[in-house]
Design a protein around this motif. Structure first.
Motif, PDB file in Angstrom:
ATOM      1  N   TRP A 172       0.825  -1.219   0.000  1.00 41.74           N
ATOM      2  CA  TRP A 172       0.000   0.000   0.000  1.00 41.74           C
ATOM      3  C   TRP A 172       0.855   1.263   0.000  1.00 41.74           C
ATOM      4  O   TRP A 172       0.475   2.296  -0.519  1.00 41.74           O
ATOM      5  CB  TRP A 172      -0.930  -0.010   1.215  1.00 41.74           C
ATOM      6  N   ALA A 173       2.033   1.165   0.575  1.00 39.09           N
ATOM      7  CA  ALA A 173       2.858   2.351   0.815  1.00 39.09           C
ATOM      8  C   ALA A 173       3.441   2.910  -0.477  1.00 39.09           C
ATOM      9  O   ALA A 173       3.977   2.168  -1.309  1.00 39.09           O
ATOM     10  CB  ALA A 173       3.985   2.017   1.780  1.00 39.09           C
ATOM     11  N   ASN A 174       3.340   4.223  -0.633  1.00 37.43           N
ATOM     12  CA  ASN A 174       4.046   4.935  -1.705  1.00 37.43           C
ATOM     13  C   ASN A 174       5.435   5.364  -1.255  1.00 37.43           C
ATOM     14  O   ASN A 174       6.357   5.443  -2.064  1.00 37.43           O
ATOM     15  CB  ASN A 174       3.265   6.179  -2.136  1.00 37.43           C
ATOM     16  N   ASN A 175       5.576   5.703   0.015  1.00 34.90           N
ATOM     17  CA  ASN A 175       6.880   6.077   0.557  1.00 34.90           C
ATOM     18  C   ASN A 175       6.912   5.803   2.054  1.00 34.90           C
ATOM     19  O   ASN A 175       5.991   5.189   2.606  1.00 34.90           O
ATOM     20  CB  ASN A 175       7.223   7.545   0.230  1.00 34.90           C
ATOM     21  N   GLU A 176       7.955   6.270   2.720  1.00 33.95           N
ATOM     22  CA  GLU A 176       8.192   5.920   4.119  1.00 33.95           C
ATOM     23  C   GLU A 176       7.048   6.367   5.033  1.00 33.95           C
ATOM     24  O   GLU A 176       6.747   5.711   6.036  1.00 33.95           O
ATOM     25  CB  GLU A 176       9.510   6.550   4.593  1.00 33.95           C
ATOM     26  N   ILE A 177       6.443   7.488   4.731  1.00 33.53           N
ATOM     27  CA  ILE A 177       5.353   8.008   5.563  1.00 33.53           C
ATOM     28  C   ILE A 177       4.289   6.941   5.792  1.00 33.53           C
ATOM     29  O   ILE A 177       3.793   6.753   6.917  1.00 33.53           O
ATOM     30  CB  ILE A 177       4.725   9.254   4.890  1.00 33.53           C
ATOM     31  N   ASP A 178       3.958   6.229   4.737  1.00 32.23           N
ATOM     32  CA  ASP A 178       2.839   5.291   4.789  1.00 32.23           C
ATOM     33  C   ASP A 178       3.098   4.101   5.701  1.00 32.23           C
ATOM     34  O   ASP A 178       2.165   3.539   6.276  1.00 32.23           O
ATOM     35  CB  ASP A 178       2.507   4.806   3.375  1.00 32.23           C
ATOM     36  N   HIS A 179       4.351   3.725   5.858  1.00 30.02           N
ATOM     37  CA  HIS A 179       4.668   2.607   6.763  1.00 30.02           C
ATOM     38  C   HIS A 179       4.310   2.975   8.197  1.00 30.02           C
ATOM     39  O   HIS A 179       3.742   2.157   8.942  1.00 30.02           O
ATOM     40  CB  HIS A 179       6.152   2.249   6.657  1.00 30.02           C
ATOM     41  N   PHE A 180       4.646   4.188   8.605  1.00 31.09           N
ATOM     42  CA  PHE A 180       4.346   4.618   9.973  1.00 31.09           C
ATOM     43  C   PHE A 180       2.839   4.776  10.188  1.00 31.09           C
ATOM     44  O   PHE A 180       2.305   4.381  11.229  1.00 31.09           O
ATOM     45  CB  PHE A 180       5.054   5.938  10.271  1.00 31.09           C
ATOM     46  N   THR A 488      13.643  22.534  15.982  1.00 32.14           N
ATOM     47  CA  THR A 488      13.447  23.304  14.754  1.00 32.14           C
ATOM     48  C   THR A 488      12.880  22.476  13.607  1.00 32.14           C
ATOM     49  O   THR A 488      11.884  22.862  12.986  1.00 32.14           O
ATOM     50  CB  THR A 488      14.774  23.956  14.324  1.00 32.14           C
ATOM     51  N   ALA A 489      13.510  21.355  13.299  1.00 30.07           N
ATOM     52  CA  ALA A 489      13.040  20.535  12.179  1.00 30.07           C
ATOM     53  C   ALA A 489      11.673  19.943  12.481  1.00 30.07           C
ATOM     54  O   ALA A 489      10.795  19.908  11.606  1.00 30.07           O
ATOM     55  CB  ALA A 489      14.045  19.422  11.880  1.00 30.07           C
ATOM     56  N   ARG A 490      11.471  19.474  13.699  1.00 22.39           N
ATOM     57  CA  ARG A 490      10.163  18.910  14.076  1.00 22.39           C
ATOM     58  C   ARG A 490       9.049  19.945  13.889  1.00 22.39           C
ATOM     59  O   ARG A 490       7.968  19.630  13.388  1.00 22.39           O
ATOM     60  CB  ARG A 490      10.180  18.483  15.542  1.00 22.39           C
ATOM     61  N   VAL A 491       9.309  21.167  14.329  1.00 20.85           N
ATOM     62  CA  VAL A 491       8.272  22.196  14.300  1.00 20.85           C
ATOM     63  C   VAL A 491       7.867  22.524  12.873  1.00 20.85           C
ATOM     64  O   VAL A 491       6.672  22.626  12.555  1.00 20.85           O
ATOM     65  CB  VAL A 491       8.759  23.460  15.040  1.00 20.85           C
ATOM     66  N   PHE A 492       8.830  22.665  11.959  1.00 21.27           N
ATOM     67  CA  PHE A 492       8.469  23.012  10.584  1.00 21.27           C
ATOM     68  C   PHE A 492       7.822  21.841   9.857  1.00 21.27           C
ATOM     69  O   PHE A 492       6.848  22.023   9.113  1.00 21.27           O
ATOM     70  CB  PHE A 492       9.686  23.500   9.799  1.00 21.27           C
ATOM     71  N   PRO A 522       4.739   9.731  16.762  1.00 25.12           N
ATOM     72  CA  PRO A 522       6.039  10.306  17.136  1.00 25.12           C
ATOM     73  C   PRO A 522       7.205   9.823  16.275  1.00 25.12           C
ATOM     74  O   PRO A 522       8.085  10.605  15.926  1.00 25.12           O
ATOM     75  CB  PRO A 522       6.201   9.879  18.597  1.00 25.12           C
ATOM     76  N   GLU A 523       7.217   8.528  15.933  1.00 31.21           N
ATOM     77  CA  GLU A 523       8.323   8.017  15.119  1.00 31.21           C
ATOM     78  C   GLU A 523       8.294   8.619  13.713  1.00 31.21           C
ATOM     79  O   GLU A 523       9.346   8.909  13.133  1.00 31.21           O
ATOM     80  CB  GLU A 523       8.270   6.485  15.033  1.00 31.21           C
ATOM     81  N   LEU A 524       7.097   8.829  13.166  1.00 31.95           N
ATOM     82  CA  LEU A 524       6.971   9.462  11.849  1.00 31.95           C
ATOM     83  C   LEU A 524       7.459  10.910  11.904  1.00 31.95           C
ATOM     84  O   LEU A 524       8.193  11.361  11.013  1.00 31.95           O
ATOM     85  CB  LEU A 524       5.523   9.416  11.369  1.00 31.95           C
ATOM     86  N   LEU A 525       7.062  11.641  12.921  1.00 31.95           N
ATOM     87  CA  LEU A 525       7.500  13.028  13.060  1.00 31.95           C
ATOM     88  C   LEU A 525       9.017  13.112  13.108  1.00 31.95           C
ATOM     89  O   LEU A 525       9.636  13.946  12.427  1.00 31.95           O
ATOM     90  CB  LEU A 525       6.895  13.635  14.328  1.00 31.95           C
ATOM     91  N   ASP A 526       9.629  12.236  13.889  1.00 30.54           N
ATOM     92  CA  ASP A 526      11.083  12.257  14.011  1.00 30.54           C
ATOM     93  C   ASP A 526      11.754  11.846  12.704  1.00 30.54           C
ATOM     94  O   ASP A 526      12.777  12.424  12.306  1.00 30.54           O
ATOM     95  CB  ASP A 526      11.527  11.330  15.143  1.00 30.54           C
ATOM     96  N   TRP A 527      11.200  10.840  12.037  1.00 33.25           N
ATOM     97  CA  TRP A 527      11.784  10.402  10.766  1.00 33.25           C
ATOM     98  C   TRP A 527      11.756  11.540   9.744  1.00 33.25           C
ATOM     99  O   TRP A 527      12.756  11.809   9.062  1.00 33.25           O
ATOM    100  CB  TRP A 527      11.007   9.185  10.231  1.00 33.25           C
ATOM    101  N   LEU A 528      10.629  12.216   9.653  1.00 32.94           N
ATOM    102  CA  LEU A 528      10.504  13.330   8.707  1.00 32.94           C
ATOM    103  C   LEU A 528      11.429  14.483   9.077  1.00 32.94           C
ATOM    104  O   LEU A 528      12.012  15.137   8.200  1.00 32.94           O
ATOM    105  CB  LEU A 528       9.060  13.817   8.650  1.00 32.94           C
ATOM    106  N   ALA A 529      11.571  14.749  10.382  1.00 33.38           N
ATOM    107  CA  ALA A 529      12.435  15.845  10.818  1.00 33.38           C
ATOM    108  C   ALA A 529      13.884  15.585  10.423  1.00 33.38           C
ATOM    109  O   ALA A 529      14.574  16.470   9.894  1.00 33.38           O
ATOM    110  CB  ALA A 529      12.319  16.033  12.338  1.00 33.38           C
ATOM    111  N   VAL A 530      14.362  14.374  10.664  1.00 32.61           N
ATOM    112  CA  VAL A 530      15.733  14.038  10.303  1.00 32.61           C
ATOM    113  C   VAL A 530      15.898  14.032   8.782  1.00 32.61           C
ATOM    114  O   VAL A 530      16.888  14.547   8.241  1.00 32.61           O
ATOM    115  CB  VAL A 530      16.131  12.672  10.901  1.00 32.61           C
TER     116      VAL A 530
END
Length: 786
Positions: A172-180, A488-492, A522-530
């Protein structure tokens, strides 16, 4: 509400509304709205392991930290429950007892107090009007039994990229977001929706990336493109359009509290609009986010700073200014620095620090000393609280930068200035040969200095390394983008998520502190921030990642089981239905009717608004004492360019939850009120747009059915269903008959707005089709992303 509207409309409007109601019943999906007291807490407390961060701290923060938290001045009994050392220690008033005994709830005084029914012993005390639920009490007891392990606040721990979780359907996943996202849905026993209808997805993408509906040409080409990367090509195409920068600037103007007047009593005109032109330019150029923010915080302090970098610092100077004689200049100068400090903390690092102006923060580890250390970064500017003669209003306050003709042909070629006059913009500057000393202000009062402080940041977030960073705004910017800065990265990333899903992964986008909402993923937010940081702070890369996900591209269809399991759609088993922002409602109407001006940037404009609003909210002095509506092309500029007078914000945007721009805002409310329905039915722009589009379709020789279909496509961005088309045709025939029987009503109907009439305008056919188009604009789907 429907009866209220009908009873307050003329007969033609009532007639039209009956048909509109029928259309609504056919074309709008009815969905249930549930209270936000949803199952978030229940989901988080399920399972065997209790987390201090995600389960216990929110309970203590809401009920205990006001008296037993970071604020030393308000602390009762010397007990801190936000600190492991203090919570485990012997109680000051009873050395034989301990608030928390790890592994032993029965010996923990906190358990005895929260279970007590004795008013003299129970906690929280009865006079606080707070009370823990049975579930909250059991959560605390279970945590203590498991060892009462404290954890640093999740938002103060630098994010890391965790491995992608295993899911029930990796295909189903198109990218990493979808796994989380899917992993969380698996835990809840939910499945994501099917992919969105192609035309609905195109409308969603176009509105999210440009703030405009897709053109007929774009709809036809996308519908005909069956290639695997058709959607990716559309995303890239929309990201490259100049309108992308305009769409993103709407968000940033709220954050930057941009306005065209000073506020306070006289509320005269100012010329900060070249800064808005720069923001549009920066987003279109895809300026890296670290550069984008650094220039706004400290562009003037960069080595050999150029005029573009200095112009960006106008971000700090968009707050209100007083021009009233008799004020105490130092009081207002301090107020301006407070605003800069609060804007930085809320918008860039997602912390609400303003209560620490008067005392130590009650919930977050930010002392009053910390607050004024951050304040001191902004306190070295030669800015004044009051510049003198009240009879002379200048369009910018010192320090200023002049935008001159030669700049428009060089470094500032993105500024849209049509004449040869110079423009004054308020920007930042620092004293060069001296340093203004900063003091903690007793209770935050401007004339009550106490202890002197120097520029620094809260150690709980990230220590300010004086050997690494200069002690000025440039050093603050460098600290903000340090690799180990946790916020900073998490917030944006969260801010961008909020823009496209209606709510952030952290729903309190401006508060990542102890009282803020917990992240749903939370894990998705951190993954996207990094990932965002690793991309080089590439804004378009981040946006494309989010919009390419299967999570974003699923349908908004509402399922009863999903409503019951996740009523607020925290976990995104469907795409949320989101009403457009006020500016984009205007843009959709202008674009679909063909009225829109494609001019980018320049001074703000004054479109239609009810008479007398400015005059009722002014001192009667200055250039803005009276509202002078613009004419011609300026009437059809995008919503971004509407003139914002602080003491009398434009009514249409305010009705649709626009920001009044008094202070920094990172989140807009979304309400449903009768005023919104009345505005959509009676706004001169809606009526004018309907008349112009009807006029154009008739001039092109379209048959009635064909004209209605094309108008529906332009406004709703899909083909009408058979039953919808039948209702619209029936309504058109009734209106056509009415106007032929009463030709004297035609001119009164079609003369809405300033756009010139022609030989096709004053006819029964135009008037009848116009009424049908007003009805289509009033379908909920017209101004909703689905």
């Amino acid at each position: 509400m429907k009866l209220f509207i009908i009873n307050n409309l003329s007969k033609p409007r009532k007639h039209m509304l009956r048909h509109l109601t029928q259309i609504l019943l056919v074309s709008i999906l009815i969905f249930t709205s549930c209270s936000e007291k949803a199952s978030e807490a229940d989901v988080l407390t399920s399972g065997d392991q209790v987390s201090y961060n995600f389960h216990v701290r929110p309970i203590l923060s809401d009920n205990c930290f006001a008296c037993h938290g970071p604020d030393e001045n308000k602390r009762e009994s010397g007990l801190r429950l936000d600190s492991e050392e203090s919570a485990y220690a012997a109680l000051k008033e009873n050395p034989g007892a301990h608030a928390i005994v790890p592994g032993n709830p029965a010996k923990s005084e906190i358990v005895a107090r929260i279970e007590s029914t004795d008013a003299s012993e129970m906690m929280p005390p009865p006079e606080s009007n707070l009370k823990l639920s049975a579930t909250e009490i059991e959560t605390i007891k279970k945590w203590i039994k498991q060892g009462a392990k404290y954890e640093p606040h999740w938002a103060f721990v630098p994010p890391t990229k965790s491995p992608l979780p295993k899911t029930s359907n990796a295909e189903w996943a198109n990218n990493e977001i979808d796994h989380f996202v899917l992993a969380k849905l698996d835990q809840l026993g939910l499945k994501p929706n099917e992919p969105a209808d192609k035309m609905l997805l195109l409308k969603r993408l176009s509105l999210d990336l440009t703030g405009l509906p897709p053109t007929m040409e774009l709809m036809r080409s996308y519908e005909a493109d069956d290639s695997e990367n058709a959607t990716e090509k559309i995303i890239d195409k929309l990201l490259s359009k100049p309108s992308f920068g305009e769409r993103m600037a709407v968000l940033w103007m709220d954050i930057a509290r941009y306005s065209d007047s000073y506020g306070y009593q006289d509320d005269n005109i100012r010329t900060q609009w070249p800064y808005r032109d720069w923001v549009i330019h920066a987003f279109n150029k895809n300026l890296p986010y670290d550069t984008f923010i650094t220039w706004q915080l400290a562009g003037d302090l960069l080595p050999n700073a150029n005029k573009e970098q200095i112009l960006a610092t106008a971000f700090n100077r968009n707050h209100k200014y007083t021009e009233e004689g008799g004020v105490i200049p130092e009081e207002y100068r301090v107020e301006y620095i407070l605003d800069k400090t609060n804007t930085f903390s809320k918008a860039i690092i997602g912390m609400t620090v303003e209560c620490a102006q008067c005392h130590d923060h009650k919930y977050d580890p930010i002392s009053q000393e910390n607050y004024f250390q951050m304040y001191s970064f902004f306190n070295n500017t030669p800015e004044q609280g009051y510049e003198g003669d009240v009879s002379v209003s200048k369009p910018a306050k010192h320090p200023i930068m002049w935008v001159e003709k030669e700049d428009l042909e060089g470094i500032l070629d993105f500024v849209n200035h049509q004449d040869t006059s110079k423009i004054m913009v308020s920007v930042m500057d620092d004293f060069k040969d001296t340093l203004r000393q900063t003091y903690i202000l007793d209770r935050g009062i401007y004339d009550q200095p106490t202890t002197m402080v120097t520029p620094s940041t809260p150690e709980a977030i990230l220590k300010f390394d004086e050997n690494k960073y200069p002690k000025n705004r440039l050093g603050l910017a460098q600290w903000t983008f340090a690799e180990d800065n946790p916020l900073t990265a998490r917030v944006f990333v969260n801010l961008m998520w909020q823009e496209f899903f209606g709510a952030g992964i952290v729903r309190s986008a401006g508060d990542f502190g102890m009282q803020g909402k917990l992240p749903t993923h939370p894990e998705l937010l951190d993954w996207l921030a990094v990932d965002f940081r690793e991309s080089g702070w590439d804004v378009k890369y981040l946006i494309k990642k989010i919009l390419s996900s299967a999570t974003y591209q699923q349908s908004a269809t509402v399922d009863k089981n999903k409503i019951e399991a996740d009523p607020d759609n925290f976990y995104l088993a469907r795409y949320p239905r989101i009403r457009l922002n006020a500016e984009h409602i205007r843009d959709l109407v202008l674009a679909s009717s063909g009225l829109i001006s494609d001019e980018i940037g320049g001074p703000s404009v004054k479109p239609y608004q009810p008479e007398g609003l400015w005059e009722a909210a002014t001192s009667g002095r200055g250039e803005l004492a009276e509202y002078r509506q613009d004419i011609g092309n300026d009437l059809y500029r995008r919503g971004l360019y509407t003139f914002i007078k602080l003491t009398s914000p434009p009514p249409k945007p305010i009705i649709f939850d626009g920001s009044n721009r008094d202070v920094c805002e990172v989140t807009r409310n979304r309400t449903n009120t009768p005023l919104q329905a009345l505005a959509m039915l009676n706004d001169p722009l809606i009526l004018e747009a309907s008349r112009v589009l009807a006029n154009n379709l008739i001039r092109e020789g379209k048959e009635d059915d064909e004209a209605i279909k094309e108008a529906f496509f332009k406004i709703i961005c899909r083909a009408p269903k058979e039953e919808e088309l039948a209702l619209l045709i029936e309504y058109h025939q009734e209106e056509l008959k009415r106007f032929k029987q009463k030709p004297e009503t035609i001119l009164e109907t079609v003369k809405a707005g300033e756009f010139p009439l022609d030989q096709f305008s004053d006819t029964p056919e135009t008037a009848a089709l116009m009424q049908v188009l007003v009805a289509i604009y009033n379908v909920e789907e017209a101004i909703t992303k689905t």
